[in-house]
Design a protein around this motif. Structure first.
Motif, PDB file in Angstrom:
ATOM      1  N   UNK A  48     126.672 -24.996 104.428  1.00 11.63           N
ATOM      2  CA  UNK A  48     125.668 -26.000 104.732  1.00 11.63           C
ATOM      3  C   UNK A  48     124.324 -25.335 105.010  1.00 11.63           C
ATOM      4  N   UNK A  49     123.703 -24.844 103.926  1.00  7.42           N
ATOM      5  CA  UNK A  49     122.382 -24.243 103.995  1.00  7.42           C
ATOM      6  C   UNK A  49     121.510 -24.792 102.871  1.00  7.42           C
ATOM      7  N   UNK A  50     120.213 -24.777 103.085  1.00  7.10           N
ATOM      8  CA  UNK A  50     119.230 -25.133 102.060  1.00  7.10           C
ATOM      9  C   UNK A  50     117.909 -24.485 102.452  1.00  7.10           C
ATOM     10  N   UNK A  51     117.665 -23.246 102.015  1.00  5.69           N
ATOM     11  CA  UNK A  51     116.453 -22.538 102.451  1.00  5.69           C
ATOM     12  C   UNK A  51     115.154 -23.132 101.923  1.00  5.69           C
ATOM     13  N   UNK A  52     115.224 -24.101 101.015  1.00  4.15           N
ATOM     14  CA  UNK A  52     114.002 -24.755 100.545  1.00  4.15           C
ATOM     15  C   UNK A  52     113.651 -25.945 101.435  1.00  4.15           C
ATOM     16  N   UNK A  53     114.584 -26.885 101.572  1.00  5.12           N
ATOM     17  CA  UNK A  53     114.297 -28.109 102.322  1.00  5.12           C
ATOM     18  C   UNK A  53     114.584 -27.988 103.808  1.00  5.12           C
ATOM     19  N   UNK A  54     115.456 -27.071 104.208  1.00  9.62           N
ATOM     20  CA  UNK A  54     115.822 -26.909 105.622  1.00  9.62           C
ATOM     21  C   UNK A  54     115.763 -25.448 106.028  1.00  9.62           C
ATOM     22  N   UNK A  55     114.598 -24.827 105.893  1.00  7.59           N
ATOM     23  CA  UNK A  55     114.511 -23.397 106.224  1.00  7.59           C
ATOM     24  C   UNK A  55     114.764 -23.146 107.708  1.00  7.59           C
ATOM     25  N   UNK A  56     115.523 -22.083 107.988  1.00  5.33           N
ATOM     26  CA  UNK A  56     115.740 -21.660 109.359  1.00  5.33           C
ATOM     27  C   UNK A  56     116.839 -22.369 110.100  1.00  5.33           C
ATOM     28  N   UNK A  57     117.465 -23.359 109.472  1.00  6.04           N
ATOM     29  CA  UNK A  57     118.491 -24.105 110.190  1.00  6.04           C
ATOM     30  C   UNK A  57     119.554 -24.569 109.205  1.00  6.04           C
ATOM     31  N   UNK A  58     120.425 -25.463 109.647  1.00  7.26           N
ATOM     32  CA  UNK A  58     121.484 -25.967 108.784  1.00  7.26           C
ATOM     33  C   UNK A  58     120.974 -27.104 107.906  1.00  7.26           C
ATOM     34  N   UNK A  59     121.557 -27.213 106.729  1.00 10.87           N
ATOM     35  CA  UNK A  59     121.286 -28.348 105.854  1.00 10.87           C
ATOM     36  C   UNK A  59     122.147 -29.529 106.304  1.00 10.87           C
ATOM     37  N   UNK A  60     121.726 -30.759 106.012  1.00 14.73           N
ATOM     38  CA  UNK A  60     122.586 -31.897 106.337  1.00 14.73           C
ATOM     39  C   UNK A  60     123.913 -31.894 105.593  1.00 14.73           C
ATOM     40  N   UNK A  61     123.959 -31.296 104.393  1.00  9.08           N
ATOM     41  CA  UNK A  61     125.201 -31.328 103.627  1.00  9.08           C
ATOM     42  C   UNK A  61     125.482 -29.979 102.970  1.00  9.08           C
TER      43      UNK A  61
END
Length: 609
Positions: A48-61
């Motif tokens: 659950x990562x997304x370095x583009x839309x959620x940099x520095x934290x967890x992605x929603x999915x």
């Protein structure tokens, strides 16, 4: 370079009769200003990562990542340039690509398991055209600048996109029988040659950087009706390489588990329609290589080696390229809910974004930034969280009213308020969607609070227990393991039948809840398929839709996979085996049959040259 059956024009021609009767592949010129790569590997990792839309934290999915092994919550272009390998063949391409993972939802008990991926096909096209005349001019192509990022698709869609061009960017195929759809295809009980999702990235750039508040603004599809051909509009005059990716899934293990009227596929962002399929690209190309190659590389799908245009990795080098996941979260095996905060949203309107999704998983052993806290709760007056506790099944640890507050989207707040209104002094929520009330907590013990990590289906920022674990709240902050003498129910609690009014087939109300653990959650990927149900949960009208047989609790298997009994009329599904180097390097499509046939671009639709 590739197995012969994957690349030659003859192999593609052999598929003409099944791919499209209107295309004579034997008369096509497979040269062109594009190149393709195809490889059979599992993803680098799934997390659950997304370095583009959620940099520095967890992605929603959850996403499945491919490319260079530099995946983190903050991956940058500089990180890609330090990579020593990649899953792709082209050495100068150290980019990272990712998509939402695909899950299978068991139509009987609503549990989830990730669908194993089989292979993917990555295309790079030169679609440069003169904006005034529309004539092709391959010299107009530019390369991705350092730090370039883009996305394709809309994770909130739950029905067809607003324009045919946008919707044409996403396609799904069931191969064998051949069924094509913009959303998940239906009307079949197996896909003999695999299920594939494909996506076209936009290739017209306005020269500006990615902006998370408007993630699609810097890119555009070409002018006209197609997502993959045409001149760029004046607002986005820079022509970049057009990326097209096919993601192929192995769905054979689910044969017999769903009917022709079912669509059991669910994207990790809670989408059961398929319309929200999307993908992300973080550039990692060595400067100067791609622009020159896109002007001069003319191998297309001719069967000529990719090494005519690039330095390439060997299969052994690619297969040795690994990266363990860094998010400590279970994403494989049978799950009672999708990882993260992703209730099923069917649409047809756009999905509601989920927020405050960083509940308990850690990144590299450390708590993710901006983790949700109990501050999102609005409890009854004087009530407080008591922590996480184990739950017994017979009788329930909280047995005053079981499966309370039925018919609502569960939240810890709602459950506590309901229990308080009934005069109870303890509430507990479990499996993200079950509510229990009582005045004492029996046959239970305190466990580490981090084990109650499942988001509530009605509020992603609230925690609703876990697998056999209760998030407990008490009046006055009392110890739930001691009887709460001051609490006297206002009225007698409802009968212990968990479903007072069974929901009939076709009702708009939510699906029946899983009365207890829907499927045991094994500790390893290689665990056995779910065992036979234990004693049925007391659901009204056992012979009707939603009967106890369909929603029984599963017990942890105690025998080998081959010996594990299976619920009547429901075939076993093998859990995905743990990935090992031996498996990754030996998995190849047979030459004598067109299994997982590489049907020229999008499973049969020839590209517009």
């Amino acid at each position: 370079m590739f197995p012969k059956s994957l690349t030659t024009a003859a192999a593609l021609a052999a598929l003409a009769s099944t791919a499209s009767a209107q295309v004579d592949y034997t008369k096509l010129d497979y040269h062109g200003h594009y190149f393709r790569q195809e490889w059979i590997n599992q993803p680098l990792n799934v997390q659950r990562l997304d370095p583009i839309l959620n940099p520095g934290t967890l992605s929603p999915h959850v996403h499945s990542f491919i490319g260079a092994p530099v995946i983190s919550a903050n991956t940058t272009y500089a990180d890609t340039q330090k990579a020593s390998c990649s899953q792709v063949y082209v050495k100068p391409d150290k980019s990272v690509y990712w998509m939402p993972s695909l899950y299978f939802q068991n139509p009987k008990n609503q549990s989830f398991i990730r669908v194993p991926e089989h292979h993917r096909v990555l295309y790079y096209f030169n679609r440069a055209s003169d904006p005034k005349t529309g004539a092709q001019d391959f010299n107009l192509i530019e390369e991705f600048p350092p730090n370039f990022r883009m996305i394709a698709g809309d994770s909130m869609l739950r029905s067809a996109a607003a324009t045919s061009q946008m919707q044409g960017a996403v396609e799904w195929f069931c191969h064998g029988p051949d069924v094509k759809s913009s959303g998940f295809p239906a009307g079949f009980t197996s896909c003999a040659n695999g299920l594939a999702g494909s996506i076209h990235f936009p290739y017209c750039w306005n020269g500006q950087d990615f902006n998370a508040s408007a993630p699609m603004a810097h890119m555009s599809y070409p002018a006209g009706q197609y997502p993959d051909s045409g001149a760029c509009p004046s607002t986005h005059p820079h022509v970049l390489p057009h990326i097209f990716i096919e993601f192929w899934f192995d769905v054979s293990s689910f044969n017999g588990m769903y009917g022709a009227g079912d669509t059991p596929w669910v994207l990790s962002n809670g989408d059961p329609t398929g319309y929200s399929f999307h993908a992300d690209f973080l550039n990692g190309w060595t400067p100067g290589v791609l622009q020159n190659a896109m002007k001069t590389c003319n191998i297309g799908e001719s069967g000529e080696p990719l090494s005519n245009c690039f330095d390439v990795y060997t299969d052994a080098e690619r297969n040795a390229c690994k990266q363990p996941a860094i998010v400590d979260e279970k994403v494989d095996g049978w799950l009672p809910a999708l990882p993260g905060c992703n209730p099923i949203q069917k649409g047809p309107g756009k999905a509601t974004p989920v927020t405050n999704c960083n509940i308990n998983p850690t990144i590299n052993g450390k708590a993710a930034p901006s983790a949700a806290s109990a501050s999102s709760l609005t409890l009854p007056s004087s009530w407080a969280s008591a922590g996480c506790y184990s739950d017994a099944v017979s009788p329930r640890s909280l047995s005053g009213e079981t499966l309370a507050w039925w018919g609502e989207k569960m939240t810890a707040t709602g459950c506590a308020n309901h229990c308080a209104s009934k005069g109870f002094a303890i509430s507990g929520v479990e499996f993200g969607q079950q509510c229990f009330c009582a005045n004492s907590l029996d046959q239970s013990s305190k466990v580490d609070d981090s084990k109650c990590a499942m988001p509530c289906v009605g509020a992603a920022g609230q925690t609703c227990g876990g697998d056999g674990l209760l998030s407990v709240y008490t009046k006055g902050g009392a110890n739930p393991l001691s009887a709460v003498a001051s609490a006297v129910p206002i009225s007698a609690p409802a009968a212990l039948s968990p479903v007072a009014n069974p929901i009939s087939k076709g009702s708009a109300a939510p699906a029946l809840p899983i009365v207890s653990s829907p499927i045991a959650l094994p500790d390893s990927k290689s665990s056995a398929a779910p065992a036979a149900p234990v004693a049925a949960s007391p659901v009204a009208d056992a012979g009707s839709e939603g009967s106890a047989a369909d929603y029984a609790s599963y017990a942890e298997p105690t025998t080998t996979p081959a010996a594990s009994p299976v619920a009547e009329s429901e075939p076993a599904v093998e859990s995905e085996p743990a990935s090992t180097p031996a498996e990754d390097t030996s998995y190849a499509a047979p030459e004598e049959t067109p299994a997982y046939a590489r049907r020229h671009v999008g499973g049969g639709a020839i590209v517009r040259m």
